[in-house]
Design a protein around this motif. Structure first.
Motif, short mmCIF file in Angstrom:
data_model
loop_
_atom_site.label_atom_id
_atom_site.label_comp_id
_atom_site.label_asym_id
_atom_site.label_seq_id
_atom_site.Cartn_x
_atom_site.Cartn_y
_atom_site.Cartn_z
N ALA A 82 0.86 -1.18 0.00
CA ALA A 82 0.00 0.00 0.00
C ALA A 82 0.90 1.24 0.00
N GLU A 83 0.33 2.34 -0.41
CA GLU A 83 1.07 3.60 -0.43
C GLU A 83 0.47 4.58 0.56
N LEU A 84 1.31 5.20 1.37
CA LEU A 84 0.90 6.29 2.25
C LEU A 84 0.74 7.52 1.35
N GLN A 85 -0.42 8.18 1.42
CA GLN A 85 -0.71 9.27 0.50
C GLN A 85 -1.22 10.51 1.23
N LYS A 86 -0.84 11.64 0.71
CA LYS A 86 -1.41 12.94 1.07
C LYS A 86 -1.49 13.17 2.58
N GLN A 117 3.73 -4.31 2.97
CA GLN A 117 4.66 -3.19 2.89
C GLN A 117 3.88 -1.90 2.75
N LEU A 118 4.53 -0.80 3.15
CA LEU A 118 3.96 0.52 2.98
C LEU A 118 5.00 1.39 2.28
N TYR A 119 4.62 1.94 1.17
CA TYR A 119 5.49 2.76 0.31
C TYR A 119 5.08 4.22 0.45
N LEU A 120 6.02 5.12 0.25
CA LEU A 120 5.68 6.53 0.12
C LEU A 120 6.70 7.22 -0.76
N GLU A 134 11.87 8.31 8.49
CA GLU A 134 12.99 7.46 8.88
C GLU A 134 12.88 7.03 10.34
N LYS A 135 12.44 7.94 11.22
CA LYS A 135 12.25 7.58 12.64
C LYS A 135 11.19 6.51 12.81
N LEU A 136 10.21 6.48 11.91
CA LEU A 136 9.11 5.53 12.02
C LEU A 136 9.36 4.24 11.24
N GLY A 137 10.60 4.01 10.84
CA GLY A 137 10.96 2.72 10.25
C GLY A 137 10.92 2.63 8.75
N PHE A 138 10.72 3.73 8.05
CA PHE A 138 10.78 3.71 6.59
C PHE A 138 12.23 3.78 6.16
N ARG A 139 12.57 3.02 5.15
CA ARG A 139 13.92 2.99 4.61
C ARG A 139 13.89 3.47 3.17
N ARG A 140 14.85 4.32 2.85
CA ARG A 140 14.92 4.88 1.50
C ARG A 140 15.23 3.78 0.48
N ILE A 141 14.54 3.84 -0.66
CA ILE A 141 14.73 2.87 -1.74
C ILE A 141 14.97 3.62 -3.04
N GLU A 142 15.39 2.87 -4.05
CA GLU A 142 15.53 3.44 -5.40
C GLU A 142 14.15 3.79 -5.93
N MET A 152 8.62 13.99 -7.43
CA MET A 152 9.13 13.47 -6.15
C MET A 152 10.53 12.89 -6.34
N ASP A 153 11.38 13.07 -5.32
CA ASP A 153 12.78 12.63 -5.46
C ASP A 153 13.27 11.76 -4.29
N HIS A 154 12.38 11.39 -3.38
CA HIS A 154 12.71 10.50 -2.27
C HIS A 154 11.62 9.43 -2.18
N PHE A 155 12.05 8.18 -2.05
CA PHE A 155 11.12 7.04 -2.07
C PHE A 155 11.47 6.14 -0.88
N TYR A 156 10.43 5.72 -0.16
CA TYR A 156 10.63 4.96 1.07
C TYR A 156 9.73 3.75 1.11
N LEU A 157 10.16 2.75 1.88
CA LEU A 157 9.40 1.53 2.06
C LEU A 157 9.53 1.06 3.50
N LYS A 158 8.43 0.55 4.05
CA LYS A 158 8.43 0.00 5.39
C LYS A 158 7.78 -1.37 5.34
N GLN A 159 8.42 -2.34 5.99
CA GLN A 159 7.84 -3.68 6.10
C GLN A 159 6.80 -3.65 7.21
N LEU A 160 5.63 -4.21 6.94
CA LEU A 160 4.55 -4.22 7.93
C LEU A 160 4.43 -5.53 8.68
#
Length: 161
Positions: A82-86, A117-120, A134-142, A152-160
């Motif tokens: 899923a994607e975190l949005q807005k 997973q949660l993407y943003l 980053e504090k909430l566990g999202f890691r930067r991805i390509e 947008m120029d930064h992309f993150y993913l978090k394992q749920l």
């Protein structure tokens, strides 16, 4: 203290105004951002069109005024994601931990909906948001191929799981 609920048509104008004001403040009122999303003025219709795949939560202050919101929706670019949005707040609601609360609502919804997973996607102009993610566990991805907003120029993913 804020209360939260799913978006209704009565919220559309207020949340669109909050989102646009934030993007203008950070010089992101440009093509390739949420600012020009065709559904921005009718977010309730967009999110209610597929409630099993999308949700948008509104944050209300003690007077019942809309002061922010966050969405989550299926992200086609990654499996079971899923994607975190807005995620946006009115200036008066910032700095009080409400972004964390909104993110938890979206994350809990995604987990309950079966996403793993949660993407943003975000922008380097939003420095405070980058630190929060980053504090909430999202890691930067390509940059994924299925990017929704080309600026947008930064992309993150978090394992749920």
């Amino acid at each position: 203290m804020l209360s939260y609920r799913e978006i209704t048509p009565a919220d559309d104008g207020a949340i669109a105004k909050i989102i646009r004001a934030n993007l203008e403040r950070f010089h992101l009122n440009i093509p390739g951002t949420v600012y020009f999303d065709p559904e921005l003025d009718q977010l309730s219709a967009y999110y209610h069109a597929q409630p099993e795949k999308r949700v948008y939560f509104i944050a209300l202050d003690e007077r019942g005024k809309v002061v922010g919101g966050v969405g989550a929706a299926e992200f086609p670019g990654l499996s079971r994601c899923a994607e975190l949005q807005k995620l946006y707040l009115d200036d008066d609601a910032k700095g009080k931990g409400y972004s964390r609360e909104l993110m938890k609502l979206a994350e809990d919804w995604a987990r309950e909906a079966g996403y793993q997973q949660l993407y943003l996607e975000t922008h380097s102009n939003l420095k405070i948001a980058l630190g929060l993610y980053e504090k909430l566990g999202f890691r930067r991805i390509e940059r994924p191929e299925a990017v929704q907003h080309g600026t947008m120029d930064h992309f993150y993913l978090k394992q749920l799981s």
